[in-house]
Design a protein around this motif. Sequence first.
Motif, PDB file in Angstrom:
ATOM      1  N   LEU A  84      55.781  33.540  45.149  1.00 40.59           N
ATOM      2  CA  LEU A  84      54.728  33.745  46.149  1.00 40.59           C
ATOM      3  C   LEU A  84      54.012  32.444  46.474  1.00 40.59           C
ATOM      4  N   LYS A  85      53.616  32.343  47.735  1.00 39.77           N
ATOM      5  CA  LYS A  85      52.921  31.167  48.239  1.00 39.77           C
ATOM      6  C   LYS A  85      51.553  31.590  48.779  1.00 39.77           C
TER       7      LYS A  85
ATOM      8  N   GLY B  80      47.467  42.871  44.650  1.00 36.63           N
ATOM      9  CA  GLY B  80      46.590  42.227  43.687  1.00 36.63           C
ATOM     10  C   GLY B  80      46.482  40.744  43.928  1.00 36.63           C
ATOM     11  N   VAL B  81      45.970  40.065  42.922  1.00 44.12           N
ATOM     12  CA  VAL B  81      45.786  38.615  42.979  1.00 44.12           C
ATOM     13  C   VAL B  81      46.793  37.965  42.032  1.00 44.12           C
ATOM     14  N   VAL B  82      47.481  36.961  42.511  1.00 38.51           N
ATOM     15  CA  VAL B  82      48.485  36.285  41.700  1.00 38.51           C
ATOM     16  C   VAL B  82      48.466  34.795  42.029  1.00 38.51           C
ATOM     17  N   GLN B  83      48.844  33.991  41.084  1.00 38.28           N
ATOM     18  CA  GLN B  83      48.914  32.548  41.322  1.00 38.28           C
ATOM     19  C   GLN B  83      50.190  32.202  42.085  1.00 38.28           C
TER      20      GLN B  83
ATOM     21  N   LEU C 291      54.941  39.862  42.534  1.00 36.52           N
ATOM     22  CA  LEU C 291      54.316  41.176  42.628  1.00 36.52           C
ATOM     23  C   LEU C 291      55.359  42.140  43.173  1.00 36.52           C
ATOM     24  N   ARG C 292      55.215  43.410  42.837  1.00 36.56           N
ATOM     25  CA  ARG C 292      56.063  44.439  43.448  1.00 36.56           C
ATOM     26  C   ARG C 292      55.170  45.485  44.102  1.00 36.56           C
TER      27      ARG C 292
ATOM     28  N   VAL D 126      47.311  35.302  47.096  1.00 36.68           N
ATOM     29  CA  VAL D 126      48.020  34.302  46.304  1.00 36.68           C
ATOM     30  C   VAL D 126      47.143  33.066  46.231  1.00 36.68           C
ATOM     31  N   SER D 127      46.743  32.704  45.029  1.00 40.33           N
ATOM     32  CA  SER D 127      45.876  31.544  44.852  1.00 40.33           C
ATOM     33  C   SER D 127      46.703  30.300  44.563  1.00 40.33           C
ATOM     34  N   SER D 128      46.199  29.176  45.024  1.00 36.87           N
ATOM     35  CA  SER D 128      46.950  27.916  44.843  1.00 36.87           C
ATOM     36  C   SER D 128      46.554  27.211  43.552  1.00 36.87           C
TER      37      SER D 128
END
Length: 124
Positions: free
Chosen positions: A86-87, A10-13, A18-19, A122-124
Motif C-alpha cells: 500500500l502507498k 483501517g490505518v496501515v503504514q 489490508l483485506r 495509508v501513512s507514510s
Amino acid sequence: QVQLVESGGGVVQAGGSLRLSCAVSGRTFSATAMGWFRRAPEKEREFVAAISGSGLTTISADSVKGRFTISKDNAKNTVYLQMNSLKPEDTAVYFCAASPSRFTSSNYRGYDYWGQGTQVTVSS
C-alpha cells in the motif's frame, strides 16, 4: 432487497497490507459481477477492480495492478480486495458495488447497488 456490507478498512503504514470484504445479500451472487471503487479527498470516484459473476474474469486499474487482487467466494456471497504494498496515494474511501450483469465493468454506471464505504488510510 439487495444489501452490501463492507468491512476491513483501517490505518496501515506504507508497504503494508489490508483485506477488504463485502458481504452481499438479496442477489444471486454467482450471476453478479462485483466491483471495487474508491474516492480520495477532493478527487472523483475511481475504478479499482472488478470480477465476473463466475469469478473467472478480473480486471483492475493500472494504478493497482500487481498490488491489489480481487476475488469472490460464491459460497459465502462475499467479494474481497486484497491490497498489498500500500502507498499513501491509496488513501481513500473504498466502495464495493454489485452489477445487474455477470460481466465485469470499469464504469460505475454498470453497477446498481453500492456499499456504505470503508476508509483506508495509508501513512507514510
